[in-house]
Design a protein around this motif. Structure first.
Motif, mmCIF file in Angstrom:
data_model
loop_
_atom_site.group_PDB
_atom_site.id
_atom_site.type_symbol
_atom_site.label_atom_id
_atom_site.label_comp_id
_atom_site.label_asym_id
_atom_site.label_seq_id
_atom_site.Cartn_x
_atom_site.Cartn_y
_atom_site.Cartn_z
ATOM 1 N N TYR A 36 0.859 -1.188 0.000
ATOM 2 C CA TYR A 36 0.000 0.000 0.000
ATOM 3 C C TYR A 36 0.894 1.236 0.000
ATOM 4 O O TYR A 36 1.827 1.310 0.795
ATOM 5 N N TYR A 37 0.594 2.209 -0.874
ATOM 6 C CA TYR A 37 1.491 3.349 -1.058
ATOM 7 C C TYR A 37 1.640 4.237 0.175
ATOM 8 O O TYR A 37 2.624 4.958 0.294
ATOM 9 N N LEU A 38 0.701 4.192 1.128
ATOM 10 C CA LEU A 38 0.834 5.019 2.329
ATOM 11 C C LEU A 38 1.623 4.329 3.444
ATOM 12 O O LEU A 38 1.957 4.959 4.441
ATOM 13 N N ASP A 39 1.914 3.032 3.279
ATOM 14 C CA ASP A 39 2.780 2.338 4.243
ATOM 15 C C ASP A 39 4.220 2.673 3.866
ATOM 16 O O ASP A 39 4.734 2.174 2.861
ATOM 17 N N LYS A 40 4.848 3.546 4.653
ATOM 18 C CA LYS A 40 6.202 3.990 4.314
ATOM 19 C C LYS A 40 7.290 3.250 5.080
ATOM 20 O O LYS A 40 8.434 3.240 4.675
ATOM 21 N N LYS A 41 6.915 2.653 6.231
ATOM 22 C CA LYS A 41 7.936 1.926 6.982
ATOM 23 C C LYS A 41 7.356 0.653 7.586
ATOM 24 O O LYS A 41 6.142 0.537 7.745
ATOM 25 N N PRO A 42 8.246 -0.304 7.910
ATOM 26 C CA PRO A 42 7.791 -1.565 8.481
ATOM 27 C C PRO A 42 6.917 -1.345 9.710
ATOM 28 O O PRO A 42 7.151 -0.421 10.489
#
Length: 126
Positions: free
Chosen positions: A93-99
């Motif tokens: 998902y493009y809004l998940d930027k970090k683990p």
């Protein structure tokens, strides 16, 4: 590099242990795919939900609690192969930027709902 195709697991608060990619980013399934085929093919869908692609000649690999026997591939109508788990094509998902982020959980977008998957291949609908 074969590491990019790896499906691993990670514990995420409120969701439990879910599938993640080699970078630790959460992986999602799309209800509209119906455990059959990739249906997120429009430009808008692919930008928001990039599929977990395999480079040619690669095989998906499992890490953590992910089960190798549940891994597979599906031909992407846009070209190439997408990694599947329990027959669900996998996407980030493009809004998940970090683990550890799961901002796409239970989002209704691109004509359907998106959910994370457990290592047993079950859809988590929390």
């Amino acid at each position: 590099m074969t590491t990019s195709a790896t499906v691993k697991t990670r514990k995420i608060p409120k969701l439990g242990t879910v599938l993640v990619n080699a970078k630790g980013l959460t992986l999602y399934m799309f209800v509209r795919d119906k455990q059959k085929k990739v249906t997120c093919t429009s430009k808008a869908c692919v930008i928001v939900w990039p599929p977990l692609k395999l480079k040619s000649g690669q095989k998906p690999t499992a890490g953590g609690a992910a089960k190798k026997n549940l891994l597979g591939t599906d031909r992407n109508p846009n070209g190439g192969l997408v990694v599947t788990y329990n027959r669900w094509p996998l996407y980030t998902y493009y809004l998940d930027k970090k683990p550890g982020q799961a901002k796409g959980q239970a989002v209704n977008n691109s004509g359907g709902l998106w959910y994370v998957l457990s290592p047993t291949g079950k859809v988590i609908k929390k």
